[in-house]
Design a protein around this motif. Structure first.
Motif, PDB file in Angstrom:
ATOM      1  N   ALA A 169      -3.979 -44.004  28.353  1.00  0.00           N
ATOM      2  CA  ALA A 169      -3.314 -44.203  27.064  1.00  0.00           C
ATOM      3  C   ALA A 169      -4.311 -44.757  26.052  1.00  0.00           C
ATOM      4  O   ALA A 169      -5.100 -45.657  26.365  1.00  0.00           O
ATOM      5  N   ARG A 170      -4.275 -44.220  24.852  1.00  0.00           N
ATOM      6  CA  ARG A 170      -5.250 -44.610  23.831  1.00  0.00           C
ATOM      7  C   ARG A 170      -4.599 -44.621  22.456  1.00  0.00           C
ATOM      8  O   ARG A 170      -3.656 -43.880  22.188  1.00  0.00           O
ATOM      9  N   ALA A 171      -5.109 -45.470  21.597  1.00  0.00           N
ATOM     10  CA  ALA A 171      -4.621 -45.547  20.220  1.00  0.00           C
ATOM     11  C   ALA A 171      -5.768 -46.021  19.345  1.00  0.00           C
ATOM     12  O   ALA A 171      -6.846 -46.374  19.838  1.00  0.00           O
ATOM     13  N   GLY A 172      -5.539 -46.029  18.022  1.00  0.00           N
ATOM     14  CA  GLY A 172      -6.571 -46.468  17.099  1.00  0.00           C
ATOM     15  C   GLY A 172      -5.978 -47.311  15.986  1.00  0.00           C
ATOM     16  O   GLY A 172      -4.894 -47.017  15.486  1.00  0.00           O
ATOM     17  N   TYR A 173      -6.671 -48.384  15.616  1.00  0.00           N
ATOM     18  CA  TYR A 173      -6.239 -49.260  14.530  1.00  0.00           C
ATOM     19  C   TYR A 173      -7.429 -49.588  13.639  1.00  0.00           C
ATOM     20  O   TYR A 173      -8.591 -49.566  14.089  1.00  0.00           O
ATOM     21  N   LYS A 174      -7.154 -49.911  12.395  1.00  0.00           N
ATOM     22  CA  LYS A 174      -8.222 -50.256  11.471  1.00  0.00           C
ATOM     23  C   LYS A 174      -8.946 -51.510  11.958  1.00  0.00           C
ATOM     24  O   LYS A 174      -8.318 -52.449  12.441  1.00  0.00           O
ATOM     25  N   PRO A 175     -10.266 -51.533  11.841  1.00  0.00           N
ATOM     26  CA  PRO A 175     -11.031 -52.652  12.396  1.00  0.00           C
ATOM     27  C   PRO A 175     -10.755 -53.996  11.737  1.00  0.00           C
ATOM     28  O   PRO A 175     -11.114 -55.036  12.295  1.00  0.00           O
ATOM     29  N   THR A 176     -10.102 -53.983  10.577  1.00  0.00           N
ATOM     30  CA  THR A 176      -9.783 -55.243   9.902  1.00  0.00           C
ATOM     31  C   THR A 176      -8.426 -55.799  10.318  1.00  0.00           C
ATOM     32  O   THR A 176      -8.094 -56.933   9.979  1.00  0.00           O
ATOM     33  N   TRP A 177      -7.618 -55.008  11.039  1.00  0.00           N
ATOM     34  CA  TRP A 177      -6.289 -55.446  11.428  1.00  0.00           C
ATOM     35  C   TRP A 177      -6.372 -56.400  12.615  1.00  0.00           C
ATOM     36  O   TRP A 177      -7.122 -56.169  13.562  1.00  0.00           O
ATOM     37  N   ASN A 178      -5.521 -57.456  12.577  1.00  0.00           N
ATOM     38  CA  ASN A 178      -5.490 -58.355  13.723  1.00  0.00           C
ATOM     39  C   ASN A 178      -4.246 -58.150  14.604  1.00  0.00           C
ATOM     40  O   ASN A 178      -4.207 -58.636  15.728  1.00  0.00           O
ATOM     41  N   LEU A 179      -3.238 -57.452  14.107  1.00  0.00           N
ATOM     42  CA  LEU A 179      -2.088 -57.054  14.934  1.00  0.00           C
ATOM     43  C   LEU A 179      -1.562 -58.229  15.751  1.00  0.00           C
ATOM     44  O   LEU A 179      -1.773 -58.353  16.945  1.00  0.00           O
ATOM     45  N   ILE A 180      -0.849 -59.097  15.098  1.00  0.00           N
ATOM     46  CA  ILE A 180      -0.437 -60.396  15.630  1.00  0.00           C
ATOM     47  C   ILE A 180       0.070 -60.319  17.066  1.00  0.00           C
ATOM     48  O   ILE A 180       1.037 -59.626  17.376  1.00  0.00           O
ATOM     49  N   GLY A 181      -0.609 -61.034  17.922  1.00  0.00           N
ATOM     50  CA  GLY A 181      -0.189 -61.162  19.312  1.00  0.00           C
ATOM     51  C   GLY A 181      -0.523 -59.995  20.205  1.00  0.00           C
ATOM     52  O   GLY A 181      -0.319 -60.069  21.415  1.00  0.00           O
TER      53      GLY A 181
END
Length: 512
Positions: free
Chosen positions: A484-496
């Protein structure tokens, strides 16, 4: 239809000098050759501009900034232009014109050949049947692209005792002409009994039995000339674990090898397809996710970004994974850690992470678990996700994966996988070094995996998101699979949600 209309539909730019046709060829070494054919000096009109009947053909060779050809390799290429039987040796990165006499119905051939002066191969593009009428190119015949470069796979570092797999299958002629292969071990450590499993196939392997250097030679021919390349394999008996004497952080050896990356058989997520072969060198992976205690000890008291502050609020004190960190935050931590220890820590690549999560490339759907759902079980889950919970499937992986929880848990509480790594399925997402490509083959914005390297792939050269792996404690059983794989912006901290673990080159452990 007029000649100008024909050329406009094929790429001619009306108005001024520069109407052109471009043919883009992506070679094995990522040399990009662009053949430009400007026809005439005023829009789509013909003539040489001085009243004579002639056709101007221009050529250019360009090397994009993203090309993987080393700067010193450019000196190894010699370009030759062949037109109407006239052969001209070109300087690389040069531009020039070749003026040909025009005649109705002329049948011309333009051939561009780049020979490697190191004997590894050549690159060739041929345009046949250039029809010239009244000084203008009105049609083009067949375009033939042909390349062959002997590629023994580069140099690698493996743990002694590893099966070393060699593959020259990528070095094939684009016109389908079969190639002949010959492998030989031309150097090995004294006393080594290593032998190749095959010598006249594109793929072969051997087991490294003694520490030292193994030098392999690949010879290829296309029924005529022979081309050569060598691969140097270094092996050492590496410690299976390593503890940083400064920080006390624990690392586990991931012996290098090859595996089939991706998933084409279970949950039909497009970004996990297709399966493709990947090989990684030996490296060390953090035995655990970076903890809050390790974060605070380096970044300072009062600087714990985690949603739940384990350092001051929860027992056992600093053993929960650090989370609520961005990719940029993780890189900042690594910079501080490297400065304090003198060791070149980094995030793992996506290929390294999946290989390690699957206990060295095994067919593990969940890290460490041997349970593989049947086709009927997968189909039932696809039709009704609740089937996972109603039938108790989760119990099969509960000892290895942490999901459907209310919070993260201290690292190392569940069972490790076959390499001794903990929490590779669930607990918190883990940032990866690579830029994210939404699919292995046809990424709309960053089609990296269209021609992803087999050996130690590093991911796309750029992007807008970074890869995350592992899944998280509130995810589903599908979310925490090893593929399983996903991608998020490198500046996001995605709480928790997101933390990270470290990777370390074997040369750092060896003190090199």
């Amino acid at each position: 239809m007029s000649p100008c209309e024909f050329l406009f539909r094929r790429g001619c730019q009306p108005g001024g000098i520069g109407g052109s046709m471009s043919f883009h060829v992506k070679w094995v070494l990522r040399v990009l050759i662009v053949v430009l054919l400007p026809f005439g000096l005023s829009g789509c009109g013909g003539g040489s501009g001085d009243g004579t009947s002639a056709t101007q053909l221009s050529f250019s060779l360009t090397y994009p900034a993203t090309a993987s050809v080393a700067a010193d390799e450019l000196d190894l290429l010699q370009a030759t232009l062949l037109a109407d039987g006239v052969e001209t040796v070109l300087a690389l990165e040069a531009e020039g014109d070749l003026v040909l006499p025009a005649s109705a119905g002329s049948n011309r051939t333009l051939s561009l050949l780049l020979n490697r002066l190191d004997g590894r191969g050549y690159y060739e593009a041929t345009v046949e049947g250039i029809e010239i009428t009244e000084g203008m190119v009105t049609s083009l015949g067949a375009i033939t692209l042909n390349t062959v470069v002997a590629d023994a796979g580069g140099d690698h570092f493996y743990n002694t005792g590893s099966l070393v797999q060699l593959d020259a299958i990528s070095a094939t002629l684009s016109d389908g002409t079969p190639l002949n292969y010959s492998w030989e071990i031309i150097e090995k450590p004294a006393g080594s009994a290593a032998v190749l499993s095959a010598t006249n196939t594109a793929r072969t392997d051997f087991t490294s039995d003694i520490d030292g250097t193994y030098r392999l030679k690949l010879t290829m021919n296309d029924g005529g000339d022979e081309y050569f390349d060598e691969s140097v394999i270094r092996t050492e008996t590496l410690p299976t674990t390593y503890t940083d004497s400064t920080t006390g952080m624990h690392f586990t050896l991931v012996p290098g090898g090859c595996f089939t990356m991706g998933d084409a058989t279970s949950i039909p997520y497009p970004n996990e397809k297709p399966e493709h072969e990947v090989c990684v060198d030996s490296f060390y992976m953090g035995t655990f996710e970076v903890t809050q205690g390790e974060w605070v000890s380096l970044m300072g008291e009062g600087n714990n970004p985690s949603k739940v502050d384990d350092v001051t609020e929860l027992p056992p004190g600093g053993l929960y994974p650090v989370e609520n960190v961005s990719w940029d935050d993780a890189i900042g931590y690594i910079a501080e850690l490297t400065g304090g220890t003198g060791l070149s820590y980094r995030l793992p690549t996506e290929a390294e992470w999946e290989y390690a999560a699957r206990s060295g490339g095994k067919e593990e759907v969940w890290s460490g678990s041997n349970w593989v759902p049947t086709t009927a079980e997968w189909e039932a889950a696809d039709l009704d996700p609740e089937q996972w919970f109603l039938s108790g499937f989760e119990d099969e992986v509960a000892n290895f994966a942490w999901f459907k929880g209310s919070n993260s848990h201290p690292v190392g509480e569940l069972f490790p996988n076959g390499l001794g790594l903990y929490d590779m399925s669930g607990n918190v997402y883990e940032w990866i070094q690579d830029w994210y490509d939404s699919t292995y083959v046809t990424g709309e914005d960053y089609p990296y995996y269209t021609d992803s390297p087999r050996d130690n792939p590093q991911g796309p050269v750029d992007g807008t998101k970074k890869v995350v792996r592992s899944g998280w404690f509130k995810g589903t059983i599908e979310n925490v699979r090893t593929t399983a794989r996903a991608g998020y912006k490198p500046t996001w901290n995605l709480i928790g949600m997101v933390g990270f673990r470290l990777a370390l080159p074997v040369t750092e452990v060896l003190g090199e």
